[in-house]
Design a protein around this motif. Sequence first.
Motif, short mmCIF file in Angstrom:
data_model
loop_
_atom_site.label_atom_id
_atom_site.label_comp_id
_atom_site.label_asym_id
_atom_site.label_seq_id
_atom_site.Cartn_x
_atom_site.Cartn_y
_atom_site.Cartn_z
N TYR A 1 0.81 -1.22 0.00
CA TYR A 1 0.00 0.00 0.00
C TYR A 1 0.84 1.27 0.00
O TYR A 1 0.31 2.37 0.15
N GLY A 2 2.15 1.12 -0.15
CA GLY A 2 3.00 2.30 -0.20
C GLY A 2 3.04 3.09 1.09
O GLY A 2 3.29 4.29 1.08
N GLY A 3 2.82 2.41 2.21
CA GLY A 3 2.84 3.09 3.50
C GLY A 3 1.63 3.97 3.76
O GLY A 3 1.61 4.72 4.73
N LYS A 4 0.60 3.86 2.91
CA LYS A 4 -0.57 4.73 3.03
C LYS A 4 -1.71 4.09 3.82
O LYS A 4 -2.67 4.77 4.17
N LYS A 5 -1.62 2.81 4.09
CA LYS A 5 -2.68 2.14 4.84
C LYS A 5 -2.34 2.14 6.32
O LYS A 5 -1.27 1.70 6.72
N PHE B 1 3.87 3.05 -7.13
CA PHE B 1 4.80 3.68 -6.18
C PHE B 1 6.22 3.81 -6.72
O PHE B 1 7.12 4.11 -5.97
N ALA C 1 8.00 1.33 0.55
CA ALA C 1 6.81 2.09 0.15
C ALA C 1 6.88 2.51 -1.31
O ALA C 1 5.84 2.70 -1.95
N CYS C 2 8.09 2.63 -1.85
CA CYS C 2 8.25 3.00 -3.26
C CYS C 2 8.23 1.78 -4.19
O CYS C 2 8.40 1.93 -5.39
N CYS D 1 8.38 7.41 -6.59
CA CYS D 1 8.82 8.07 -5.34
C CYS D 1 10.21 8.65 -5.52
O CYS D 1 11.05 8.05 -6.18
#
Length: 272
Positions: free
Chosen positions: A65-69, A269, A214-215, A272
Amino acid sequence: LLNYSSVLFGSILWSQGQSLRSKMYSLFPFVPLAFLAIIEGRRARLLVPIFLFVSSFVASEVWRYGGKKPLIRRQSLSRLFFATFLILGFMLVLQTGRADFSVKNLPLSLASSRGGVFGHLSGFSQWFNSRGLVLTAPKWGANTLAGPFQILGIKERVDGLYSDFVTLGRGRLASSTNVYTVFRGLIEDFTLLVAAMVLFLVGFIAGKAYEQAACGNILAVAILAAFYQFTLWGFIASFASYNIVFLSFGVLLIYFILCKAFARPRGEFLAC
C-alpha cells in the motif's frame, strides 16, 4: 529453517491473499510448530514464528500500500487483543508441563514463573546496575550476532545466550531469569556509547528500508521485516542470536532477489 521460512512466506500470502481460504493456507506452518512447542514445553518455539509472521506481514503491507494504509485500526485492535488472549492461554498450557508447576498451588506456581515471562527488563536493570557501566573488553558482535558467529565458527553460541541468572523478588515469590533483552548484548558487544550509535544506525537503515519498500522496492521488504523482528524480539535478545531465524531472513532475501530478477516490476509507487 523450513518451518520459519514458511512462516515468513505465509505472512506475505496472508497480506496478498484475497480469499479466506488463501489466508488459512498461510497459517499451516504454525501447526507443526505448535506441536513442537507442546512436546518440548518451550514457549519460544511458538513466540518466535508469531513475531516472524507479524514482522513480515507489516513489511509486506508497507510495500503493498505504499505506507498509506494505517496498520492500527479499531478492528485490528480487537483482533490483536483476542490473539493475545489465545497466546497467553497457550503459554499457560505449556507452563503446566514444566516440572516446577503445580496446579494445586496455582498462585505460587504462577508467581514463581513470572521472571521468565515478565522479568526481562528487571533482569537487564539488575545486570546494568552491577556491570553495565564497567565493561572494558567489547565482544564485537559475539552476542548480538551469535547465530552468524556460530555458523562461521568464530564462537559457539551458549544455550540460552547467558549462563548467569539474577533473582527477582524475595521469599517464596522469588523467581530468576537469564534473559536481559537485546540491550545487554549490544552493550557487551560495543560498550554503552557505541551501542547507542549502533541503534541509531539500525534506525536510520530501517527508515531508508521503509521508504524504499513504500516505493515498491521488494528487496527492502526483507530488511524492513528484519528490523521489525529485531524490535519485537528485542525484549528477549537479538533475533540474529538464533541461527535458524537469521538464515530464514536470508532465504526471504534470496527469494526477493529472484523475484526482482525474473518477475515483472510492480507499476505502483515507482515514482517516489
